[in-house]
Design an enzyme around this catalytic site. Structure first.
Site, PDB file in Angstrom:
ATOM      1  NE  ARG A 184       1.232  -0.563 -27.932  1.00 25.63           N
ATOM      2  CZ  ARG A 184       1.235  -0.477 -29.255  1.00 25.63           C
ATOM      3  NH1 ARG A 184       1.399  -1.560 -29.977  1.00 25.63           N
ATOM      4  NH2 ARG A 184       1.056   0.680 -29.835  1.00 25.63           N
ATOM      5  CE  LYS A 196       4.431  -3.146  -5.699  1.00 26.91           C
ATOM      6  NZ  LYS A 196       4.554  -2.366  -4.440  1.00 26.91           N
ATOM      7  CD  GLU A 234      12.890  -5.119   1.624  1.00 25.22           C
ATOM      8  OE1 GLU A 234      11.744  -5.489   1.933  1.00 25.22           O
ATOM      9  OE2 GLU A 234      13.122  -4.000   1.118  1.00 25.22           O
ATOM     10  CE  LYS A 263       7.009  -9.359  -3.552  1.00 25.94           C
ATOM     11  NZ  LYS A 263       8.025  -8.325  -3.672  1.00 25.94           N
ATOM     12  CD  GLU A 282       1.225  -1.607  -3.303  1.00 21.59           C
ATOM     13  OE1 GLU A 282       2.178  -2.257  -3.753  1.00 21.59           O
ATOM     14  OE2 GLU A 282       1.349  -0.592  -2.626  1.00 21.59           O
ATOM     15  NE  ARG A 315       2.991  -6.503  -4.995  1.00 19.92           N
ATOM     16  CZ  ARG A 315       3.472  -7.012  -6.102  1.00 19.92           C
ATOM     17  NH1 ARG A 315       2.656  -7.577  -6.951  1.00 19.92           N
ATOM     18  NH2 ARG A 315       4.753  -6.973  -6.372  1.00 19.92           N
ATOM     19  CG  ASN A 328       4.880  -0.843  -0.164  1.00 23.43           C
ATOM     20  OD1 ASN A 328       5.907  -1.184  -0.744  1.00 23.43           O
ATOM     21  ND2 ASN A 328       3.715  -0.745  -0.770  1.00 23.43           N
ATOM     22  CG  HIS A 349       9.124  -0.105   1.445  1.00 21.66           C
ATOM     23  ND1 HIS A 349       9.289  -1.068   2.410  1.00 21.66           N
ATOM     24  CD2 HIS A 349       9.738  -0.590   0.332  1.00 21.66           C
ATOM     25  CE1 HIS A 349       9.955  -2.098   1.898  1.00 21.66           C
ATOM     26  NE2 HIS A 349      10.240  -1.836   0.642  1.00 21.66           N
ATOM     27  CG  HIS A 356      10.265   4.829  -1.014  1.00 18.11           C
ATOM     28  ND1 HIS A 356       9.072   4.465  -1.586  1.00 18.11           N
ATOM     29  CD2 HIS A 356      11.097   3.772  -1.172  1.00 18.11           C
ATOM     30  CE1 HIS A 356       9.178   3.219  -2.059  1.00 18.11           C
ATOM     31  NE2 HIS A 356      10.390   2.787  -1.807  1.00 18.11           N
ATOM     32  CG  HIS A 368      15.241  -0.569  -1.109  1.00 17.88           C
ATOM     33  ND1 HIS A 368      14.313   0.444  -1.047  1.00 17.88           N
ATOM     34  CD2 HIS A 368      14.539  -1.727  -0.990  1.00 17.88           C
ATOM     35  CE1 HIS A 368      13.112  -0.073  -0.893  1.00 17.88           C
ATOM     36  NE2 HIS A 368      13.215  -1.392  -0.858  1.00 17.88           N
TER      37      HIS A 368
END
Lengths: 361, 361
Positions: free
Chosen positions: B117, B139, B181, B223, B233, B240, B244, B247, B251, B264
């Protein structure tokens, strides 16, 4: 209806406790018009799902129904559920509802914690164990062959809805397993509640409505207080770790028996007997308290000895995987008195050895 | 040495940026004498591991070395890592170090988020992309066959150590993917930085030390500010989500190509060209800004068109799985100006169709 609140700032949530809640829309108001999916198992689907579907206007294809049993609390089953959610294009604004006992709640909470990095979920616990313990506090997990609950996350539900009527359909063995966790609250932190249970155990086992409601509300209040104080079970050993009384021994039993033969509450029951025995051998509690603990657990129809075939070495090996191990040292929740549990690595290992030897003899 | 801090209350952490950090013990002081394991891939193990092992006195059996590549960011690989941690009886007081690019950081962070956990982890990003973006902000994720980063958790590192020397061993294609990026930060929120990049792109591609350090520090500061404002987010669309930019298109490209052919950053580069094109078609930015975006991306040696074989319908289907979908509506990060991105579902779908048709033509 009893309501208590888990005080966690912007993640605070209510626990509703009453008979008949599955038929009432009010306690599901939090869902508003958000997309929802429900996770349950085949047994509960038969017993309670139609009623809940009617209350929530939930179509069949919004219900994910898996086989019952602890073996479902697995990495593989979680992956299948992710696939089901993605196939339905379930989005981050959706809510996952979990209808079931600890397995469904832990697994569903785990899936909700990770799906798209976390979506909301609402717990509808249907066993005594889940209503008094596992549905409250945000611990989610799946098992690993090397240890129970080893993979998991803290993810708080947006609400818990505990319908006392669901307990009427519980197999007696599962009801008793839940009573083990009820006894745990008395042993670890509330001597007066323990004494109250000594008086009212038979009424609780018979599901007397007033006694049952009072028991569940009391346990939820204790758990809510503990979780609010130590949400993520501080590594140094916060108050939340005390909820694991009996669990280090119990997890070893569950791992030894492959999570299939013993119910979690049964393993915890035997684990609490062993923790009390060890505490008495250390001279931390009087033998009388250890005897009262064992007697109440036995009266509840719960096992007080580990399964045949376990050895002292086997126990110690399995206990070494426990999450409470720190700096290579085994830490145990032990008793310094009735209602006074402590988490400690500072105990004479000979007492633990003697407890294990006596237990497996 | 540049240091910036991600301001997240009791989870605040430092980002150290300088050449030569892998050889310096000071930036690892946070580890104290805690147990540690390191995750890296075979390429980085060859290039940088001996140096780090010497700095940290890390024995070989404390290093988990996996094959390189995006395919490792999988549910199955995470399970193998849990097994490796459990086999070593790694406990909750341990720290997992991740030495690598986005794949190692995302995967290692995911494992740290879930193991027992949640345990602490420390990021040592070795690619430009990881140093300016993926290592900062907590993330973590693995991919699912139905979509990238679909299974994950927010889990902040205890520190980020970015050694600029590691960029010297980057394949040129990976360096350019990182530049995508970098350009993103200018496009989404900082027109002056975009203009500065138009001037200094060649120096950055040549890894001029001063320009590189300045670039990374600037991006990390942006950032860190965004993450501090909107850590998880927010579903409604917090700041936030603007990170993206490109993205959702990207994606779809990565999923179409099975996460293997396109890096990526390359997919994001083409995605940003498409987002700018769509914004221009909507009349939200002048065609000149879309052209400047496309030109800078092309000058960096990055692709500006999706791979052959993608169709308008295929794009839309894959984009429908995006995590930014809410109430069944596709939301996109688009531009209202240079350095002024917005997340919105409120756009004329004909413009998106035209962008997709032009891109796949």
């Amino acid at each position: 209806m009893t309501q208590c609140t888990v005080q966690l700032g912007d993640r605070a949530y209510p626990i509703e406790i009453a008979a008949g809640l599955l038929g009432q829309t009010a306690c599901f108001d939090v869902l508003a018009d958000r997309p929802r999916l429900l996770l349950t198992d085949q047994n509960l689907a038969r017993l309670h799902l139609p009623r809940l579907q009617a209350t929530l206007s939930l179509p069949d294809d919004s219900c994910l129904i898996i086989p019952p049993g602890e073996l479902q609390k697995s990495w593989d089953q979680a992956e299948r559920l992710f696939d089901a959610l993605l196939a339905r294009r379930f989005a981050r604004d959706g809510v996952l509802l979990t209808l079931g006992g600890g397995v469904i709640g832990d697994l569903g909470g785990f899936v909700a914690a990770l799906y798209q990095r976390g979506i909301d979920f609402l717990q509808i616990p249907t066993t005594l164990l889940a209503q008094v313990d596992s549905s409250v506090g945000g611990k989610t997990a799946v098992n690993h062959p090397r240890g129970k609950n080893m993979i998991g996350a803290f993810h708080q539900p947006i609400a818990v809805v505990a319908d006392l009527d669901t307990l009427k359909t519980l197999p007696p063995r599962e009801l008793r397993a839940g009573v083990a966790e009820v006894i745990k609250y008395g042993l670890l932190g509330d001597a007066a509640f323990f004494a109250w249970l000594e008086t009212h155990l038979d009424a609780l086992l018979a599901l007397d409505p007033a006694i049952t409601a009072q028991t569940i509300a009391h346990c939820c209040q204790m758990k809510a207080r503990i979780v609010a104080e130590d949400e993520r079970e501080a590594v140094g050993g916060g108050v939340r770790a005390l909820l694991n009384l009996g669990h280090t021994f119990g997890h070893a039993i569950e791992t030894f028996t492959g999570y299939t033969e013993w119910l979690h509450g049964e393993a915890v029951a035997t684990g609490m007997v062993m923790a009390a025995d060890c505490s008495a051998r250390l001279g931390w509690i009087t033998p009388d308290i250890a005897t009262r603990a064992r007697d109440l657990i036995a009266r509840a129809g719960l096992p007080v000895k580990p399964p045949a075939g376990m050895t002292v070495e086997g126990f110690k090996d399995l206990m070494g995987h426990d999450k409470k191990v720190a700096k290579g040292q085994l830490r145990l929740v032990l008793l310094r008195g009735l209602g006074a549990a402590v988490l400690t690595a500072d105990f004479d290992p000979a007492a633990l050895d003697a407890t294990l030897a006596a237990a497996v003899a």
